[in-house]
Design an enzyme around this catalytic site. Structure first.
Site, PDB file in Angstrom:
ATOM      1  N   LYS A  16       0.846  -1.197   0.000  1.00 37.65           N
ATOM      2  CA  LYS A  16       0.000   0.000   0.000  1.00 37.65           C
ATOM      3  C   LYS A  16       0.880   1.245   0.000  1.00 37.65           C
ATOM      4  CE  LYS A  16      -3.076  -0.275   3.372  1.00 37.65           C
ATOM      5  NZ  LYS A  16      -4.297  -0.486   4.193  1.00 37.65           N
ATOM      6  N   GLU A  40      -7.313  -3.278  14.775  1.00 37.46           N
ATOM      7  CA  GLU A  40      -8.517  -2.904  14.026  1.00 37.46           C
ATOM      8  C   GLU A  40      -9.763  -3.084  14.866  1.00 37.46           C
ATOM      9  OE1 GLU A  40      -8.834  -3.795   9.923  1.00 37.46           O
ATOM     10  OE2 GLU A  40      -6.783  -3.165   9.540  1.00 37.46           O
ATOM     11  N   ASP A  69      -7.705   2.604   5.072  1.00 39.26           N
ATOM     12  CA  ASP A  69      -8.423   1.355   5.276  1.00 39.26           C
ATOM     13  C   ASP A  69      -9.179   1.030   3.992  1.00 39.26           C
ATOM     14  OD1 ASP A  69      -8.759  -0.670   7.450  1.00 39.26           O
ATOM     15  OD2 ASP A  69     -10.815  -0.484   6.743  1.00 39.26           O
ATOM     16  N   GLY A 143      -2.441  -9.035  -2.654  1.00 37.59           N
ATOM     17  CA  GLY A 143      -3.785  -8.998  -2.082  1.00 37.59           C
ATOM     18  C   GLY A 143      -4.823  -9.514  -3.078  1.00 37.59           C
ATOM     19  N   ASP A 145      -5.579  -8.239  -5.892  1.00 39.74           N
ATOM     20  CA  ASP A 145      -5.294  -7.823  -7.283  1.00 39.74           C
ATOM     21  C   ASP A 145      -5.644  -8.900  -8.319  1.00 39.74           C
ATOM     22  OD1 ASP A 145      -4.435  -5.298  -6.669  1.00 39.74           O
ATOM     23  OD2 ASP A 145      -2.296  -5.724  -6.882  1.00 39.74           O
ATOM     24  N   LYS A 163      -2.759   0.303 -12.943  1.00 36.76           N
ATOM     25  CA  LYS A 163      -3.613   0.238 -11.739  1.00 36.76           C
ATOM     26  C   LYS A 163      -3.589   1.570 -10.975  1.00 36.76           C
ATOM     27  CE  LYS A 163      -4.001  -1.836  -7.191  1.00 36.76           C
ATOM     28  NZ  LYS A 163      -3.342  -2.590  -6.121  1.00 36.76           N
ATOM     29  N   HIS A 168      -8.936   2.506  -6.572  1.00 34.38           N
ATOM     30  CA  HIS A 168      -9.602   3.083  -5.394  1.00 34.38           C
ATOM     31  C   HIS A 168      -8.607   3.931  -4.605  1.00 34.38           C
ATOM     32  CE1 HIS A 168      -7.691  -0.752  -4.665  1.00 34.38           C
ATOM     33  NE2 HIS A 168      -7.694  -0.547  -3.352  1.00 34.38           N
ATOM     34  N   ARG A 169      -7.364   3.450  -4.499  1.00 35.56           N
ATOM     35  CA  ARG A 169      -6.316   4.181  -3.754  1.00 35.56           C
ATOM     36  C   ARG A 169      -6.000   5.499  -4.453  1.00 35.56           C
ATOM     37  NH1 ARG A 169      -3.611   0.201  -3.228  1.00 35.56           N
ATOM     38  NH2 ARG A 169      -4.455  -0.153  -1.159  1.00 35.56           N
TER      39      ARG A 169
HETATM   40  P1  ITT Z   1      -2.926  -1.823   7.263  1.00 33.46           P
HETATM   41  O1  ITT Z   1      -1.827  -2.212   8.203  1.00 33.46           O
HETATM   42  O2  ITT Z   1      -2.643  -0.522   6.565  1.00 33.46           O
HETATM   43  O3  ITT Z   1      -4.318  -1.865   7.874  1.00 33.46           O
HETATM   44  P2  ITT Z   1      -3.879  -4.116   5.648  1.00 33.46           P
HETATM   45  O4  ITT Z   1      -3.174  -4.967   4.631  1.00 33.46           O
HETATM   46  O5  ITT Z   1      -4.492  -4.777   6.837  1.00 33.46           O
HETATM   47  O6  ITT Z   1      -2.870  -2.936   6.064  1.00 33.46           O
HETATM   48  P3  ITT Z   1      -6.498  -3.068   4.761  1.00 33.46           P
HETATM   49  O7  ITT Z   1      -7.195  -3.526   5.986  1.00 33.46           O
HETATM   50  O8  ITT Z   1      -6.662  -1.655   4.359  1.00 33.46           O
HETATM   51  O9  ITT Z   1      -4.920  -3.291   4.812  1.00 33.46           O
HETATM   52  O10 ITT Z   1      -6.861  -3.953   3.491  1.00 33.46           O
HETATM   53  C1  ITT Z   1      -7.846  -4.956   3.507  1.00 33.46           C
HETATM   54  C2  ITT Z   1      -7.442  -6.066   2.585  1.00 33.46           C
HETATM   55  O11 ITT Z   1      -7.547  -5.620   1.235  1.00 33.46           O
HETATM   56  C3  ITT Z   1      -6.003  -6.568   2.764  1.00 33.46           C
HETATM   57  O12 ITT Z   1      -5.997  -7.979   2.677  1.00 33.46           O
HETATM   58  C4  ITT Z   1      -5.244  -5.978   1.592  1.00 33.46           C
HETATM   59  O13 ITT Z   1      -4.203  -6.836   1.159  1.00 33.46           O
HETATM   60  C5  ITT Z   1      -6.357  -5.878   0.529  1.00 33.46           C
HETATM   61  N1  ITT Z   1      -6.112  -4.742  -0.357  1.00 33.46           N
HETATM   62  C6  ITT Z   1      -6.098  -3.438  -0.032  1.00 33.46           C
HETATM   63  N2  ITT Z   1      -5.819  -2.675  -1.094  1.00 33.46           N
HETATM   64  C7  ITT Z   1      -5.624  -3.522  -2.130  1.00 33.46           C
HETATM   65  C8  ITT Z   1      -5.257  -3.376  -3.484  1.00 33.46           C
HETATM   66  O14 ITT Z   1      -5.018  -2.184  -4.009  1.00 33.46           O
HETATM   67  N3  ITT Z   1      -5.146  -4.460  -4.247  1.00 33.46           N
HETATM   68  C9  ITT Z   1      -5.366  -5.687  -3.740  1.00 33.46           C
HETATM   69  N4  ITT Z   1      -5.692  -5.937  -2.467  1.00 33.46           N
HETATM   70  C10 ITT Z   1      -5.823  -4.867  -1.656  1.00 33.46           C
END
Ligand code: ITT
Length: 188
Positions: A16, A40, A69, A143, A145, A163, A168-169
């Site tokens: 991220k 969380e 988030d 993730g 993706d 991307k 969304h980011r």
């Molecule tokens: P934080 O420590 O920042 O919370 P996190 O990986 O737990 O990191 P989130 O809760 O924001 O992040 O993300 C929820 C899930 O969505 C997590 O499994 C991420 O890998 C996935 N995710 C977030 N953004 C993504 C993206 O751009 N592409 C693919 N998967 C994504």
């Protein structure tokens, strides 16, 4: 000359941070990574989770900070995994999510970026990308993706090279950057 700003990005997820860094560079904002594992809270609102994360991150790093988030919302699953996306990814993963979807594959990625500084009044910015879930994982990335196909394309986030221009980011960070740069320039 364009001004340049530096901010902290607090997260446990370097992917991220890397994407956010590339996106914000276009707006003259440089990011520093602060490794932070948020506790969380249980909430069905991504916004609430992001605001709490921002307060916690500021309390730790004591510098102006942004956090993010993200939730992946699958329409035919009533929005699941939504706020539980992180847990669901770690447990059932991409193949598990695919196996749950029997009909409508429409989905939405929601990102909420929250900024916090010494005022301790976090401000949140939202970005949404609509799309659908593929029938099997395709391509690289990280993730979700390999299973998310943005609307108007026939390839997953993991298969496309742009991307960061449609995600969304990107949309949430663009909203944040416009607000932040205006605020910095006006000296508030
Ligand atoms: P934080 O420590 O920042 O919370 P996190 O990986 O737990 O990191 P989130 O809760 O924001 O992040 O993300 C929820 C899930 O969505 C997590 O499994 C991420 O890998 C996935 N995710 C977030 N953004 C993504 C993206 O751009 N592409 C693919 N998967 C994504």
């Amino acid at each position: 000359m364009r001004q340049s700003f530096e901010l902290v990005f607090a997260s446990s997820n370097k992917n991220k941070y890397k994407e956010a860094g590339q996106i914000l560079r276009q707006f003259g904002i440089r990011l520093k990574f602060y490794n932070f594992s948020p506790t969380e809270i249980q909430s069905d609102l991504i916004h609430k989770i992001a605001i709490k994360k921002a307060l916690d991150a500021y309390a730790r790093c004591k510098k102006p900070v942004i956090v993010e988030d993200v939730g992946l919302f699958v329409k035919s699953l009533g929005g699941f995994p939504g706020p539980y996306s992180s847990y669901v990814y770690k447990t059932i993963g991409n193949r598990g999510v695919i196996s749950l979807i029997k009909r409508n594959r429409s989905a939405q990625f929601l990102s909420v970026i929250a900024y916090c500084d010494h005022k301790k009044r976090p401000v949140a910015f939202e970005g949404i990308t609509n799309g659908s879930i593929s029938t099997k994982p395709k391509g690289g990335g990280w993730g979700y993706d390999p299973i998310f196909i943005p609307k108007g394309r026939n390839k997953t986030y993991g298969q496309i090279s742009d991307k960061n221009q449609i995600s969304h980011r990107y949309r949430a960070l663009e909203n944040f950057a416009r607000w932040y740069c205006r605020r910095q320039s006006s000296g508030r």
